[in-house]
Design a protein around this motif. Sequence first.
Motif, short mmCIF file in Angstrom:
data_model
loop_
_atom_site.label_atom_id
_atom_site.label_comp_id
_atom_site.label_asym_id
_atom_site.label_seq_id
_atom_site.Cartn_x
_atom_site.Cartn_y
_atom_site.Cartn_z
N VAL A 53 0.84 -1.21 0.00
CA VAL A 53 0.00 0.00 0.00
C VAL A 53 0.88 1.25 0.00
O VAL A 53 0.64 2.20 -0.75
N GLY A 54 1.90 1.27 0.85
CA GLY A 54 2.79 2.43 0.91
C GLY A 54 3.57 2.63 -0.37
O GLY A 54 3.71 3.76 -0.85
N GLY A 55 4.07 1.54 -0.94
CA GLY A 55 4.82 1.65 -2.17
C GLY A 55 3.98 2.07 -3.36
O GLY A 55 4.42 2.86 -4.20
N TRP A 56 2.75 1.57 -3.42
CA TRP A 56 1.88 1.88 -4.56
C TRP A 56 1.37 3.31 -4.53
O TRP A 56 1.09 3.90 -5.57
N THR A 57 1.25 3.88 -3.35
CA THR A 57 0.69 5.23 -3.22
C THR A 57 1.78 6.31 -3.21
O THR A 57 1.95 7.05 -4.17
N ILE A 58 2.53 6.38 -2.13
CA ILE A 58 3.53 7.45 -1.97
C ILE A 58 4.90 7.01 -2.48
O ILE A 58 5.71 7.84 -2.88
N GLY A 59 5.14 5.71 -2.50
CA GLY A 59 6.47 5.21 -2.84
C GLY A 59 6.96 5.63 -4.21
O GLY A 59 8.16 5.84 -4.40
N ARG A 60 6.06 5.79 -5.17
CA ARG A 60 6.48 6.17 -6.52
C ARG A 60 7.14 7.55 -6.53
O ARG A 60 7.99 7.83 -7.39
N ARG A 61 6.76 8.40 -5.58
CA ARG A 61 7.39 9.73 -5.50
C ARG A 61 8.85 9.59 -5.07
O ARG A 61 9.73 10.30 -5.56
N VAL A 62 9.10 8.69 -4.12
CA VAL A 62 10.47 8.49 -3.64
C VAL A 62 11.32 7.84 -4.72
O VAL A 62 12.53 8.10 -4.81
N VAL A 63 10.73 7.00 -5.54
CA VAL A 63 11.46 6.41 -6.67
C VAL A 63 11.99 7.52 -7.57
O VAL A 63 13.16 7.51 -7.98
N ASP A 64 11.14 8.50 -7.87
CA ASP A 64 11.58 9.62 -8.69
C ASP A 64 12.68 10.43 -8.00
O ASP A 64 13.63 10.88 -8.64
N THR A 65 12.53 10.60 -6.68
CA THR A 65 13.52 11.40 -5.94
C THR A 65 14.89 10.76 -5.97
O THR A 65 15.89 11.41 -6.28
N LEU A 66 14.98 9.45 -5.65
CA LEU A 66 16.27 8.78 -5.63
C LEU A 66 16.87 8.67 -7.03
O LEU A 66 18.09 8.67 -7.17
N GLY A 67 16.04 8.60 -8.03
CA GLY A 67 16.53 8.45 -9.39
C GLY A 67 16.94 9.76 -10.04
O GLY A 67 17.56 9.75 -11.11
N ASN A 68 16.59 10.90 -9.40
CA ASN A 68 16.88 12.19 -10.02
C ASN A 68 17.57 13.19 -9.09
O ASN A 68 18.58 13.79 -9.45
N ASP A 69 17.05 13.37 -7.88
CA ASP A 69 17.53 14.45 -7.02
C ASP A 69 18.90 14.19 -6.41
O ASP A 69 19.67 15.13 -6.18
N LEU A 70 19.21 12.95 -6.11
CA LEU A 70 20.45 12.65 -5.41
C LEU A 70 21.67 12.79 -6.31
O LEU A 70 22.79 12.97 -5.83
N VAL A 71 21.46 12.72 -7.60
CA VAL A 71 22.57 12.89 -8.55
C VAL A 71 22.26 14.08 -9.46
O VAL A 71 21.10 14.38 -9.74
N LEU A 205 1.42 0.70 10.42
CA LEU A 205 1.75 2.06 9.99
C LEU A 205 3.23 2.16 9.63
O LEU A 205 3.61 2.80 8.65
N MET A 206 4.08 1.50 10.42
CA MET A 206 5.50 1.48 10.12
C MET A 206 5.78 0.72 8.83
O MET A 206 6.66 1.10 8.05
N ALA A 207 5.04 -0.37 8.59
CA ALA A 207 5.20 -1.11 7.34
C ALA A 207 4.79 -0.25 6.15
O ALA A 207 5.45 -0.27 5.11
N PHE A 208 3.72 0.51 6.32
CA PHE A 208 3.28 1.44 5.28
C PHE A 208 4.38 2.47 5.01
O PHE A 208 4.73 2.75 3.86
N SER A 209 4.94 3.04 6.08
CA SER A 209 6.00 4.02 5.94
C SER A 209 7.22 3.41 5.26
O SER A 209 7.89 4.06 4.45
N SER A 210 7.51 2.15 5.59
CA SER A 210 8.62 1.47 4.94
C SER A 210 8.39 1.35 3.44
O SER A 210 9.32 1.55 2.64
#
Length: 394
Positions: A53-71, A205-210
């Motif tokens: 649930v966490g990955g399908w909803t908010i997780g896609r935003r973090v995928v973009d962040t790690l793939g673009n912002d850190l480099v 909730l922690m699993a969702f955050s993970s």
Amino acid sequence: MSSVLLAVGLLVAAFVGFNVGGSTTGPAFGPAVGAKAISKPVAALLMTAFFFVGGWTIGRRVVDTLGNDLVTNPAIFTLEASIGVLFFIGLALFVGNMFGVPASTSMTAVGSIAGLGVARDALDWAVLGEIAIWWLVAPIIGFWVSLIIGRYFYARLHALIAMERSDPPLLTVDRSGAIPVLRAAASTNRRELYGVVTVVVIGCLMAFSSGTSNVANAVAPLVGSGQLEMNPGILLACAAVGVGAFTIARRTLDTMGSDITELPLTAAIVVAVVSATLVIFLSAIGIPASFVVIATMSIVGLGWGRATRPVTVPEAVRGDEDVPVSVGGLAADEEHEDDDVPAIGEEDPEDIPSAADLFDPGTTARVVLMQNVVPMLATGGAYLAFRFVPVFGF
């Protein structure tokens, strides 16, 4: 050739997800398992579901962040480079899991990507610095908040909610009707049942955050390279996490639930609340959350705080056993003389476990050591590979 490389990349991504499941299930549900609120298989099932649930909803935003912002140059995520990054993430996490220590997936993933960025002179140091500062501050906050709760509030909180796990099962299955119904057992204490529900909900909730932060650790390089679409990548990561949660996570559940400290249900709730609150805060401000470290330091802080209740602060500092309890900030405990909970300094030391009983120093040292060594392995290995190994060259 590219199809073979992609297949290798998918296997390595699945290997990373497998180790993510092994390293993050313990911090999320270790307190609940240690308090015997749920079993390990149930913890694995809940971890898988809420991670998705966490990955399908908010997780896609973090995928973009790690793939673009850190480099500074996302083009460095070629298919070969992506496989290399994922390999070092998975290898480092696997080392931690073999030692039964839930290493930080976020620290390991960021470290591996940072190794690539430094080798290719494309790392955004400002972004990395902000992340690193929060990684240092958050565990310290978790430790001190838990220590204060353990020393000044835990005894009263425990007396208020009075939730010690009993041997009979809390829930039974009523099969008298056409559809089985889950009901509270006749001998179940209502407070105990509410406490169990609370600690399990917080674990979910922690699993969702993970899921919101860690799904990126498994697939961000491949998605960033354009070789894998977002939705299939998330599904792959979540499936691999589920396998890890049901298998290798058993070791980290033992470590976080019983080897470091003996957690009654009240203590499990405290640790989960403190850890989940900090993780949610970090996620809200866009920082990849290292809740493995936060949960570990919260457990240690709570155990330390509980162990120091028989001694007042002035006694500990001056070595004076005659100093009154009401000095300074300790007066609040003296105001409740009529309660069943003794004030700070008046509690019988024999009624409180020693620090060594509350958390195992050897296990704690092993956890702290490995949680620093594992990200360093990923960072150093990635840098050396991308800097000197021709197959990863551009």
